[in-house]
Design an enzyme around this catalytic site. Sequence first.
Site, mmCIF file in Angstrom:
data_model
loop_
_atom_site.group_PDB
_atom_site.id
_atom_site.type_symbol
_atom_site.label_atom_id
_atom_site.label_comp_id
_atom_site.label_asym_id
_atom_site.label_seq_id
_atom_site.Cartn_x
_atom_site.Cartn_y
_atom_site.Cartn_z
ATOM 1 C CG PHE B 16 -1.851 -1.203 1.173
ATOM 2 C CD1 PHE B 16 -2.973 -1.197 0.368
ATOM 3 C CD2 PHE B 16 -1.540 -2.359 1.874
ATOM 4 C CE1 PHE B 16 -3.790 -2.302 0.287
ATOM 5 C CE2 PHE B 16 -2.353 -3.471 1.800
ATOM 6 C CZ PHE B 16 -3.486 -3.445 1.000
ATOM 7 C CB CYS B 17 -0.188 4.675 -0.660
ATOM 8 S SG CYS B 17 0.536 6.252 -0.948
#
Lengths: 381, 80
Positions: B16-17
């Site tokens: 994820f980011c």
Amino acid sequence: MSTPKILVLGGGTGGTLIANLLAKKLQDRAEITLVSALSRHLYQPGWLYVPFGWQDPRTLSRSLRSLLNKRVNLEIGKVVALHPETQSVTLEGDQTLNYDYLVLATGSRVTPEDVPGLVEGGHHFYTEEAAWKLHAALEEFQGGKIVVGVGGLPHKCPVAPLEFTFLLDEYLTRRGIRANTEITYTYPINRVFSIESVAAIAEPLLAERGIKAETFFNLESVDPQKKIAYSLEGTELPYDLLVMVPPHRGAKFLEGSPVADAQGWVYTDRTTLQVRDYPNIYALGDTTNLPISKAGSTAHFEAPVIAERITAAIEERNPDSKHATYDGHVMCFLETGHNKASLLDFTYERPPQPAAPSTLVHFEKIAFNKAYWYLVPTGVV
Amino acid sequence: MTTVPITQEIDARGSFCPGPLMELIRTIKSAQVGDVLAVLSSDPGSAKDIPAWVAKANHELVGLEEVEGGATRFIVRKTH
């Protein structure tokens, strides 16, 4: 059947807590040994305050033995190799320890040497020694340009650089030299923090305190003579004092081992915390490659899952559903300076929704820092 | 499918980011000028973050393509 051997590597928050939880659950039905390179347990979050002279680092460590259940054997030594195929680890001096179950809690280490010039040109507060040196540098500082930032992701205590920046603003204001100091905060991605909801409260706080934010700044090198920090994106930041969170890696013996990547982060299942391909090995805290905060609270919420899963395996039953899996729970304080703080509480699925900073939360953090020894490593909370 | 030969592909699906972007940055640091890197990301945030970083760092975004399972492949040439 002989008594199962559980080996825990690491004497930080994760290792200490898990050894204690296992000792409580299993009593004398397992032989539990914890290996730590240090005989002291360090409370690393306290180093944040040392550069400002607001915390005596001597209060931030205690005898590891004094924090461990008496059933846990403590071995002081440095692990040099892990052999998952033979279920053993080698310590410096060629001592071999065998295990039936292994918990990797060796955490992360700072590697400023990964950025050319950073060792000579930069400060940080991620070791006791570095925090002391930064304290001396700040005491001598009389004004000029300070660049504070993140020199590599991931790093432990993700909010610490923001907290440091807010506390720096307070410190310089108290000393009466804020007006002749320019502070620039740098971050590798295009906002001031990786989690959007936290960036959303931090950005206006930085702006209202006159702190410049330089985003998309991936530290490439530092010239300690010219006093310039260079980014991969081509930005040059001149400084009088540079405070950069160094790049981090996992434990040296894990780098490139069968259980970890080249940086030493251990391939870990995000819910069971089992290590890839080795169901009798678990990892927690900073040690893992999970895309979540490297923080004591992460280890704190992960430890009951591993303790329950190992106990269930020994007792040949399914893990109790209450602690069978980890949901990504992390909780941390965000100091915003001037005696205010906010609290971040989140999971894999639920991003943090930080409330406006308040004095109450700041004093909760101060109280927690003092109560840590009695509550966390021992498994009281 | 792009016809540009890809030097190295990074599979950052499931992270994820800012995971996929940081994986790209880490790889580009050690790549040679002219290398073409592909990053596979399943994080919707990458659609904004990766092109924005490539522009800021003055590299070249050769293309984007959807891949099976809802992920995107970002193809980037290291220009300097």
